[in-house]
Design a protein around this motif. Structure first.
Motif, PDB file in Angstrom:
ATOM      1  N   ARG A 205     111.852 -31.662  29.057  1.00  0.00           N
ATOM      2  CA  ARG A 205     112.102 -33.293  28.808  1.00  0.00           C
ATOM      3  C   ARG A 205     111.591 -34.018  30.059  1.00  0.00           C
ATOM      4  O   ARG A 205     111.324 -33.437  31.180  1.00  0.00           O
ATOM      5  CB  ARG A 205     113.917 -33.370  29.146  1.00  0.00           C
ATOM      6  CG  ARG A 205     114.534 -32.975  27.818  1.00  0.00           C
ATOM      7  CD  ARG A 205     115.862 -32.431  28.309  1.00  0.00           C
ATOM      8  NE  ARG A 205     116.985 -33.395  28.757  1.00  0.00           N
ATOM      9  CZ  ARG A 205     117.476 -34.411  28.146  1.00  0.00           C
ATOM     10  NH1 ARG A 205     117.162 -34.471  26.663  1.00  0.00           N
ATOM     11  NH2 ARG A 205     118.201 -35.175  28.651  1.00  0.00           N
ATOM     12  N   PRO A 206     111.392 -35.261  30.018  1.00  0.00           N
ATOM     13  CA  PRO A 206     110.826 -35.931  31.206  1.00  0.00           C
ATOM     14  C   PRO A 206     111.575 -36.543  32.136  1.00  0.00           C
ATOM     15  O   PRO A 206     111.953 -37.454  32.267  1.00  0.00           O
ATOM     16  CB  PRO A 206     110.119 -37.377  30.249  1.00  0.00           C
ATOM     17  CG  PRO A 206     111.254 -37.480  29.313  1.00  0.00           C
ATOM     18  CD  PRO A 206     111.717 -36.027  28.673  1.00  0.00           C
ATOM     19  N   LEU A 207     111.997 -35.402  33.178  1.00  0.00           N
ATOM     20  CA  LEU A 207     112.983 -35.786  34.071  1.00  0.00           C
ATOM     21  C   LEU A 207     112.314 -36.055  35.375  1.00  0.00           C
ATOM     22  O   LEU A 207     111.070 -35.545  35.664  1.00  0.00           O
ATOM     23  CB  LEU A 207     113.818 -34.434  34.295  1.00  0.00           C
ATOM     24  CG  LEU A 207     114.717 -33.948  33.084  1.00  0.00           C
ATOM     25  CD1 LEU A 207     115.476 -32.770  33.202  1.00  0.00           C
ATOM     26  CD2 LEU A 207     115.616 -35.302  32.793  1.00  0.00           C
ATOM     27  N   PHE A 208     112.560 -37.095  36.040  1.00  0.00           N
ATOM     28  CA  PHE A 208     111.824 -37.584  37.248  1.00  0.00           C
ATOM     29  C   PHE A 208     112.591 -37.560  38.567  1.00  0.00           C
ATOM     30  O   PHE A 208     112.161 -37.371  39.344  1.00  0.00           O
ATOM     31  CB  PHE A 208     111.429 -39.018  36.756  1.00  0.00           C
ATOM     32  CG  PHE A 208     110.102 -39.401  37.786  1.00  0.00           C
ATOM     33  CD1 PHE A 208     109.050 -39.165  37.376  1.00  0.00           C
ATOM     34  CD2 PHE A 208     110.490 -40.058  39.087  1.00  0.00           C
ATOM     35  CE1 PHE A 208     107.866 -39.492  38.209  1.00  0.00           C
ATOM     36  CE2 PHE A 208     109.527 -40.565  39.686  1.00  0.00           C
ATOM     37  CZ  PHE A 208     107.981 -40.310  39.243  1.00  0.00           C
ATOM     38  N   ARG A 209     113.841 -38.090  38.422  1.00  0.00           N
ATOM     39  CA  ARG A 209     114.523 -38.146  39.481  1.00  0.00           C
ATOM     40  C   ARG A 209     114.868 -37.196  40.634  1.00  0.00           C
ATOM     41  O   ARG A 209     114.729 -37.291  41.822  1.00  0.00           O
ATOM     42  CB  ARG A 209     115.903 -39.025  39.258  1.00  0.00           C
ATOM     43  CG  ARG A 209     116.880 -39.564  40.460  1.00  0.00           C
ATOM     44  CD  ARG A 209     117.996 -40.288  39.846  1.00  0.00           C
ATOM     45  NE  ARG A 209     117.673 -41.472  39.342  1.00  0.00           N
ATOM     46  CZ  ARG A 209     117.330 -42.698  40.012  1.00  0.00           C
ATOM     47  NH1 ARG A 209     117.325 -42.545  41.173  1.00  0.00           N
ATOM     48  NH2 ARG A 209     117.028 -43.764  39.101  1.00  0.00           N
ATOM     49  N   GLN A 210     115.521 -36.140  39.920  1.00  0.00           N
ATOM     50  CA  GLN A 210     115.772 -34.954  40.753  1.00  0.00           C
ATOM     51  C   GLN A 210     114.362 -34.578  41.901  1.00  0.00           C
ATOM     52  O   GLN A 210     114.526 -34.147  42.962  1.00  0.00           O
ATOM     53  CB  GLN A 210     115.995 -33.842  40.233  1.00  0.00           C
ATOM     54  CG  GLN A 210     117.400 -33.408  40.018  1.00  0.00           C
ATOM     55  CD  GLN A 210     117.862 -32.079  39.442  1.00  0.00           C
ATOM     56  OE1 GLN A 210     117.566 -31.912  38.183  1.00  0.00           O
ATOM     57  NE2 GLN A 210     118.251 -31.123  40.236  1.00  0.00           N
ATOM     58  N   GLY A 211     113.352 -34.733  41.014  1.00  0.00           N
ATOM     59  CA  GLY A 211     112.057 -34.031  41.920  1.00  0.00           C
ATOM     60  C   GLY A 211     111.697 -35.145  43.046  1.00  0.00           C
ATOM     61  O   GLY A 211     111.283 -34.846  44.182  1.00  0.00           O
ATOM     62  N   TYR A 212     111.984 -36.435  42.550  1.00  0.00           N
ATOM     63  CA  TYR A 212     111.656 -37.498  43.542  1.00  0.00           C
ATOM     64  C   TYR A 212     112.890 -37.281  44.870  1.00  0.00           C
ATOM     65  O   TYR A 212     112.439 -37.382  45.864  1.00  0.00           O
ATOM     66  CB  TYR A 212     112.136 -38.793  42.995  1.00  0.00           C
ATOM     67  CG  TYR A 212     112.050 -40.095  44.054  1.00  0.00           C
ATOM     68  CD1 TYR A 212     111.198 -40.420  44.550  1.00  0.00           C
ATOM     69  CD2 TYR A 212     113.430 -40.407  44.331  1.00  0.00           C
ATOM     70  CE1 TYR A 212     111.331 -41.497  45.606  1.00  0.00           C
ATOM     71  CE2 TYR A 212     113.552 -41.448  45.431  1.00  0.00           C
ATOM     72  CZ  TYR A 212     112.490 -41.880  45.869  1.00  0.00           C
ATOM     73  OH  TYR A 212     112.635 -43.000  46.935  1.00  0.00           O
ATOM     74  N   GLN A 213     113.961 -37.035  44.392  1.00  0.00           N
ATOM     75  CA  GLN A 213     115.034 -36.762  45.631  1.00  0.00           C
ATOM     76  C   GLN A 213     114.639 -35.510  46.423  1.00  0.00           C
ATOM     77  O   GLN A 213     114.933 -35.425  47.538  1.00  0.00           O
ATOM     78  CB  GLN A 213     116.410 -36.631  44.961  1.00  0.00           C
ATOM     79  CG  GLN A 213     116.877 -37.958  44.592  1.00  0.00           C
ATOM     80  CD  GLN A 213     118.034 -37.934  43.526  1.00  0.00           C
ATOM     81  OE1 GLN A 213     118.491 -36.897  42.887  1.00  0.00           O
ATOM     82  NE2 GLN A 213     119.027 -39.040  43.457  1.00  0.00           N
ATOM     83  N   GLN A 214     114.061 -34.565  45.933  1.00  0.00           N
ATOM     84  CA  GLN A 214     113.701 -33.499  46.697  1.00  0.00           C
ATOM     85  C   GLN A 214     112.516 -33.728  47.654  1.00  0.00           C
ATOM     86  O   GLN A 214     112.645 -33.562  48.799  1.00  0.00           O
ATOM     87  CB  GLN A 214     113.196 -32.231  45.742  1.00  0.00           C
ATOM     88  CG  GLN A 214     112.654 -30.958  46.534  1.00  0.00           C
ATOM     89  CD  GLN A 214     113.693 -30.296  47.178  1.00  0.00           C
ATOM     90  OE1 GLN A 214     113.990 -30.593  48.275  1.00  0.00           O
ATOM     91  NE2 GLN A 214     113.941 -29.303  46.620  1.00  0.00           N
TER      92      GLN A 214
END
Ligand SMILES: [Fe+2]
Length: 259
Positions: A205-214
């Motif tokens: 799935r195209p998930l983005f936010r969690q990676g940004y938060q890391q």
């Protein structure tokens, strides 16, 4: 909310191993918007497995999808792009007009290694630099030869290459060693762009936010925003990006063991 730019997401129905249908592509777009993404490189693979994916075909696919988003009030700007596999005829195919640049802006090519291989990008970077075109290494974290060799990564970046890292790898690194290497990359300034590399709505799935938060945890909000918003948006729109030369963190024996 920050307008994130996803510089790597397979959104073109039926064109590769991404979404199979228009409905699946639209569901992915809705998810991207929910993740905070407002700009997305709508791409498909350009490699021998998908011989019909030339630049013209991918442009048409994006032109078909964008109005469907507008009709459904999905606020996502698409930028036609290709994920191009390196190969011996790369330059010939470029001359023939087959490759689609990032955002069709003519300033960057998103490239990946051939399956199971790792090639030196310097000769190609040297060819494209005088043309005003940079190479962007797609999902750069996948290549241990690069991830664990800061000197090599530095040389590629000095030659004009940019490194794109997958948000999933930041959010859920495969192991502690990879996590530490990615953190070193982040802190040292080796990460230039983020991509979800999303492929579908039920898988990858195209998930983005969690990676940004890391990234925010590792380098702070200002640096993370520069990567996820500013540089990402700029590369898709064909605007110049000036990245500083990275600095590999000096790590003591204590940090190597326990960091
Ligand atoms: Fe991809």
């Amino acid at each position: 909310m920050l307008p994130f730019a996803d510089t790597h997401v397979h959104l073109l129905p039926g064109r590769d191993d991404g979404p199979l249908t228009v409905d699946e592509a639209l569901a992915m777009c809705r998810l991207l918007v929910a993740e905070g993404v407002r700009h997305a490189a709508a791409l498909a693979h350009q490699n021998p497995s998908y011989p019909t994916n030339d630049a013209a075909a991918l442009r048409t696919a994006v032109a078909d999808l964008q109005p469907l988003l507008a009709a459904r009030q999905i606020p996502l700007q698409l930028y036609p792009s290709g994920e191009i596999m390196l190969g011996p005829d790369f330059i010939d195919q470029w001359k023939a007009g087959r490759w689609l640049t990032l955002g069709d802006a003519g300033h960057a090519l998103l490239v990946e290694m051939p399956h199971g291989q790792f090639l030196d990008l310097l000769p190609l970077a040297d060819y494209f630099r005088p043309l005003g075109i940079r190479l962007v290494v797609a999902h750069a974290e996948r290549y241990p030869e690069l991830l664990f060799d800061p000197g090599l990564a530095q040389r590629w970046i000095a030659a004009g290459c940019l490194l794109q890292v997958s948000t999933s790898a930041l959010a859920e690194p495969w192991d502690h060693t990879t996590e530490q290497a990615l953190k070193d990359w982040a802190v040292g300034g080796f990460i230039h762009l983020l991509g979800s590399d999303g492929h579908g709505i039920d898988r990858r799935r195209p998930l983005f936010r969690q990676g940004y938060q890391q990234l925010v945890r590792w380098v702070g909000r200002a640096a993370a925003e520069r990567i996820a918003v500013l540089w990402g948006g700029a590369i898709l729109q064909g605007l110049p990006i000036h990245v500083p030369l990275p600095r590999p963190p000096r790590r003591t024996w204590f940090h190597r063991l326990f960091g």
